[in-house]
Design a protein around this motif. Structure first.
Motif, mmCIF file in Angstrom:
data_model
loop_
_atom_site.group_PDB
_atom_site.id
_atom_site.type_symbol
_atom_site.label_atom_id
_atom_site.label_comp_id
_atom_site.label_asym_id
_atom_site.label_seq_id
_atom_site.Cartn_x
_atom_site.Cartn_y
_atom_site.Cartn_z
ATOM 1 N N GLU A 23 0.839 -1.211 0.000
ATOM 2 C CA GLU A 23 0.000 0.000 0.000
ATOM 3 C C GLU A 23 0.863 1.247 0.000
ATOM 4 O O GLU A 23 0.635 2.176 -0.757
ATOM 5 C CB GLU A 23 -0.824 0.026 1.280
ATOM 6 C CG GLU A 23 -2.285 -0.288 1.078
ATOM 7 C CD GLU A 23 -2.961 -0.434 2.418
ATOM 8 O OE1 GLU A 23 -3.077 0.571 3.128
ATOM 9 O OE2 GLU A 23 -3.332 -1.588 2.747
ATOM 10 N N LYS A 24 1.875 1.239 0.865
ATOM 11 C CA LYS A 24 2.754 2.412 0.983
ATOM 12 C C LYS A 24 3.517 2.637 -0.311
ATOM 13 O O LYS A 24 3.717 3.770 -0.725
ATOM 14 C CB LYS A 24 3.743 2.246 2.145
ATOM 15 C CG LYS A 24 3.085 2.331 3.486
ATOM 16 C CD LYS A 24 2.880 3.783 3.928
ATOM 17 C CE LYS A 24 2.072 3.809 5.202
ATOM 18 N NZ LYS A 24 1.357 5.031 5.477
ATOM 19 N N LYS A 25 3.930 1.512 -0.926
ATOM 20 C CA LYS A 25 4.677 1.629 -2.186
ATOM 21 C C LYS A 25 3.795 2.291 -3.232
ATOM 22 O O LYS A 25 4.239 3.169 -3.966
ATOM 23 C CB LYS A 25 5.109 0.239 -2.668
ATOM 24 C CG LYS A 25 6.465 -0.156 -2.170
ATOM 25 C CD LYS A 25 6.917 -1.415 -2.858
ATOM 26 C CE LYS A 25 8.037 -2.065 -2.071
ATOM 27 N NZ LYS A 25 8.203 -3.463 -2.397
ATOM 28 N N ILE A 26 2.520 1.836 -3.320
ATOM 29 C CA ILE A 26 1.590 2.419 -4.293
ATOM 30 C C ILE A 26 1.353 3.892 -3.972
ATOM 31 O O ILE A 26 1.398 4.751 -4.837
ATOM 32 C CB ILE A 26 0.251 1.632 -4.312
ATOM 33 C CG1 ILE A 26 0.515 0.226 -4.839
ATOM 34 C CG2 ILE A 26 -0.806 2.340 -5.149
ATOM 35 C CD1 ILE A 26 -0.633 -0.736 -4.707
ATOM 36 N N GLU A 27 1.165 4.138 -2.664
ATOM 37 C CA GLU A 27 0.964 5.525 -2.221
ATOM 38 C C GLU A 27 2.146 6.388 -2.646
ATOM 39 O O GLU A 27 1.984 7.469 -3.188
ATOM 40 C CB GLU A 27 0.890 5.533 -0.696
ATOM 41 C CG GLU A 27 -0.394 6.112 -0.150
ATOM 42 C CD GLU A 27 -0.440 5.935 1.348
ATOM 43 O OE1 GLU A 27 0.439 6.480 2.042
ATOM 44 O OE2 GLU A 27 -1.347 5.216 1.816
ATOM 45 N N GLU A 28 3.346 5.845 -2.386
ATOM 46 C CA GLU A 28 4.562 6.586 -2.736
ATOM 47 C C GLU A 28 4.628 6.819 -4.235
ATOM 48 O O GLU A 28 4.992 7.885 -4.700
ATOM 49 C CB GLU A 28 5.804 5.784 -2.309
ATOM 50 C CG GLU A 28 6.338 6.241 -0.985
ATOM 51 C CD GLU A 28 7.421 5.299 -0.484
ATOM 52 O OE1 GLU A 28 8.234 4.826 -1.301
ATOM 53 O OE2 GLU A 28 7.413 5.015 0.730
ATOM 54 N N ILE B 18 2.105 6.925 -6.381
ATOM 55 C CA ILE B 18 1.110 7.928 -6.784
ATOM 56 C C ILE B 18 1.595 9.326 -6.399
ATOM 57 O O ILE B 18 1.498 10.263 -7.177
ATOM 58 C CB ILE B 18 -0.270 7.623 -6.140
ATOM 59 C CG1 ILE B 18 -0.815 6.320 -6.737
ATOM 60 C CG2 ILE B 18 -1.250 8.760 -6.353
ATOM 61 C CD1 ILE B 18 -2.038 5.776 -6.074
ATOM 62 N N HIS B 19 2.167 9.410 -5.206
ATOM 63 C CA HIS B 19 2.706 10.685 -4.747
ATOM 64 C C HIS B 19 3.805 11.161 -5.693
ATOM 65 O O HIS B 19 3.847 12.315 -6.104
ATOM 66 C CB HIS B 19 3.259 10.493 -3.330
ATOM 67 C CG HIS B 19 3.729 11.765 -2.697
ATOM 68 N ND1 HIS B 19 5.021 12.200 -2.815
ATOM 69 C CD2 HIS B 19 3.067 12.704 -1.984
ATOM 70 C CE1 HIS B 19 5.134 13.345 -2.174
ATOM 71 N NE2 HIS B 19 3.966 13.671 -1.657
#
Ligand code: C2E
Ligand code: MG
Ligand code: MG
Length: 634
Positions: free
Chosen positions: A194-199, A201-202
């Motif tokens: 999730e964090k990787k995807i968030e990162e 997208i960010h």
């Protein structure tokens, strides 16, 4: 007497022949019998009651036992359901007692955190030191322990980064029994993906996909943060706005892939010119920006900009041939020039714009003087808009003569702006502004309309052999309505296409060749012919002379000034005339100011001439009068 005793006595007396008499002893025995009888009855009754009660109790116990067994069954089911849920959840669940001993962990816990799960059921508390070693952010664990010591019943949540690269989000709740704290339950969820995807997208939101550089969004936030962190305004910030010159040509001639490649190479080269800590960003298209936070002197900035100019001037090898570009840059300084991000970028942009105006391939620092110039430009633009509406744009016609006959065979229409106070502004001043402000189309239509009116005026007076050359900016060529507008006007005034020559410049060759050719052919279909104006001063390419439907070549005035004294000019002017003649193009020499130059072009078989030596540009009335006179001397 007790009946049984009486009966027994009577029986006995009868059998013994005795006479029965009620003696006191017998009476006492009888009484005893009766008492015994009563006791037995009472005992019987009591036995009966006891047995009934016992039966009832047994029944009750049986029911209770049944209920208990059902409850136990249900409990068992709940427990198995709980255990299954405990294990089935994607989260790690760890239940700890007040002494920090792991009471229970679920399957996930055993799988993902075996180092912690191994403590399950042991008398030994989990070692915080060991957990510390497993974390990338161990200080966070110290904070947790501290806050639990202060408020043991607190709910906690946060994120733990493990050294193995995994990231866990945790929730920790106190376990209370009768409002007494008996332990704590920790739920940890693996949020690494999730964090990787968030990162990702960010990163996408703040970076440019093509070059990987930070984007405008990133920059604005960054500058905003720096400014907010610096309320005293004692920190300096420099912003360099970079715009590539002639980038569009690469896109048009070699396609977008080549354009993209150039942008990537340019990015690499510019990166080598900035220092660590400086931020190079792409604002979009061919616009870049450098944000400089660490101290730099004016000469340092100058050096950086010069290096960028130099590195971008070097050839770019794309599709097996070299492309050349340059760049224009504008610099603004915080807090001197502006104190808000948009303003700072806007002012660097304004300075860049000035650099473009000064001929590209240079850099300019923002100044108030520069802003005044920009304001002046804006005012000029607005005045031009008004001038167009108020019909202050007129045309003059400059005769073009046939060298062999000396007669006027054509005229060039030249736009003039006469202001309300009579000041005449030359086209060299207002045409470039009109091009930038997107007003050139309106001026072009105005000029075309006026030319058509003049041609039909001459026609009414029997003069039908004059062609008029109209200057057309490259920008006008991009207008999809150009052909329709021209055709409509010609029909409106009943003008033949043969009467019109459109003067285009070599700058048009920078545009997409296919679409230029398409438009030219459509115009040719309605009889219009083309001249290349100012030939030799721009992007001269013989392939265009070969491929495009051109009829006239106008040698630029600069090659003819002093042509008889300058060997090089002589050679160039002669060669241009030769090329034109060999390609069956009519060569027109413009800017003839003296007899010598006229003699030169006559002796070199130039077809036509235009210049102050013969005629100045004239008002439409004066030109008409001249035509009449010219015809009269036939
Ligand atoms: P151009 O098309 O090369 O026009 C010729 C320019 O040379 C004209 O300047 C003309 O007055 C000037 N000229 C002619 N003979 C001589 C001479 O013997 N000596 C000297 N020194 N100059 C001479 P003008 O009228 O100032 O126009 C300048 C430029 O403005 C034109 O150059 C053309 O590129 C542009 N222009 C003029 N009218 C229009 C228009 O209606 N539309 C567009 N797009 N451009 C126009
Ligand atoms: Mg011209
Ligand atoms: Mg010219």
């Amino acid at each position: 007497m007790h009946k049984l005793l009486l009966r027994q006595l009577q029986q006995h007396c009868e059998n013994a022949g005795l006479e029965y008499s009620q003696q006191p002893l017998l009476q006492a025995i009888s009484n005893t019998y009766e008492e015994h009888e009563l006791d037995r009855k009472a005992l019987d009754e009591s036995l009966f009651l006891t047995s009934k009660e016992l039966n009832e109790r047994t029944q009750l116990l049986r029911t209770q036992l049944q209920t208990l067994s059902q409850i136990q069954d249900q409990l068992q089911k709940s427990l198995t359901a709980l255990n299954a849920t405990f294990d089935a959840t994607g989260e790690i669940i760890l239940s700890l007692d007040n002494l920090g001993r792991l009471v229970k962990s679920n399957k996930m816990g055993k799988e993902l955190l075996p180092e912690i799960a191994k403590y399950e059921g042991r008398q030994q508390a989990i070692s915080w030191q060991n957990v510390h070693k497993m974390l990338l952010n161990p200080w966070h664990l110290t904070e947790i322990v501290d806050s639990l010591q202060k408020q043991p019943k607190i709910n906690l949540k946060g994120t733990l980064h493990f050294t193995n690269g995994r990231i866990f989000e945790y929730h920790s709740l106190p376990q209370l029994q009768n409002n007494l704290l008996i332990g704590r339950v920790w739920c940890l969820r693996d949020v690494t993906e999730e964090k990787k995807i968030e990162e990702f997208i960010h990163h996408q939101a703040y970076h440019d996909l093509l070059t990987g550089l930070p984007n405008r969004h990133f920059l604005l936030e960054k500058i905003d943060a720096i400014i907010k962190d610096n309320p005293e305004k004692d920190k300096k910030l420099a912003v360099i706005f970079i715009d590539l010159d002639n980038f569009k040509k690469v896109n048009d001639t070699d396609g977008h892939e080549a354009g993209d490649k150039l942008l990537r190479i340019a990015t690499k080269r510019m990166r080598n010119c900035v220092r660590d800590g400086d931020i190079l960003a792409r604002l979009g298209g061919d616009e870049f920006l450098i944000l400089i936070e660490s101290p730099i002197s004016q000469s340092g900035l100058t050096r950086m900009c010069s290096n960028i100019l130099d590195t971008l001037k070097k050839p770019f090898l794309l599709n097996n041939h070299n492309h050349f570009i340059s760049c224009s840059m504008g610099i603004s300084i915080y807090p001197r020039d502006d104190t808000v991000p948009d303003g700072l970028i806007g002012k660097a942009d304004m300075a860049m714009y000035r650099a473009k105006k000064l001929g590209k391939n240079n850099f300019q620092f923002y100044s108030e003087e520069l802003e005044r110039l920009a304001l002046h430009q804006l005012e000029f633009e607005n005045n031009l808009r008004v001038a167009i509406n108020k019909q202050q744009i007129s045309i003059q016609l400059q005769p073009e003569i046939n060298i062999t006959t000396g007669k006027i065979v054509a005229a060039e229409a030249l736009a003039r702006w006469t202001m309300a106070d009579g000041t005449v502004i030359p086209p060299t001043q207002f045409i470039p502004v009109a091009e930038q402000a997107n007003l050139i189309g309106e001026i072009g239509r105005l000029v075309f309309d006026k030319v058509c009116k003049e041609i039909s005026r001459w026609k009414r007076h029997g003069i039908n052999d004059i062609t008029v050359a109209i200057n057309l900016s490259a920008r006008e060529f991009k207008d999809s309505e150009l052909v329709n507008n021209i055709h409509r006007k010609m029909l409106e005034h009943a003008i033949d296409g043969e009467k019109i020559v459109l003067e285009i410049t070599e700058s048009l060759f920078m545009e997409d060749k296919e679409s230029v050719l398409r438009t030219m052919n459509q115009l040719r279909d309605i009889g219009i012919r083309f001249a290349i104006d100012d030939f030799g001063t721009g992007y001269s390419s013989f392939s265009y002379l070969q491929d495009l439907p051109i009829d006239y070549l106008k040698i630029d005035r600069s090659f003819l000034i002093g042509v008889t004294e300058n060997k090089k000019k002589y050679a160039i002017a002669r060669s241009i005339i030769d090329i034109g003649n060999h390609l069956d193009l009519k060569v027109i020499a413009e800017g003839i100011e003296d007899q010598e130059t006229l003699d030169f072009i006559i002796s070199n078989q130039c077809a036509m001439a235009q210049g102050f030596f013969m005629h100045n540009p004239l008002s439409t009335d004066d030109f008409f009068a001249l035509l009449i006179k010219d015809r009269a001397t036939k």
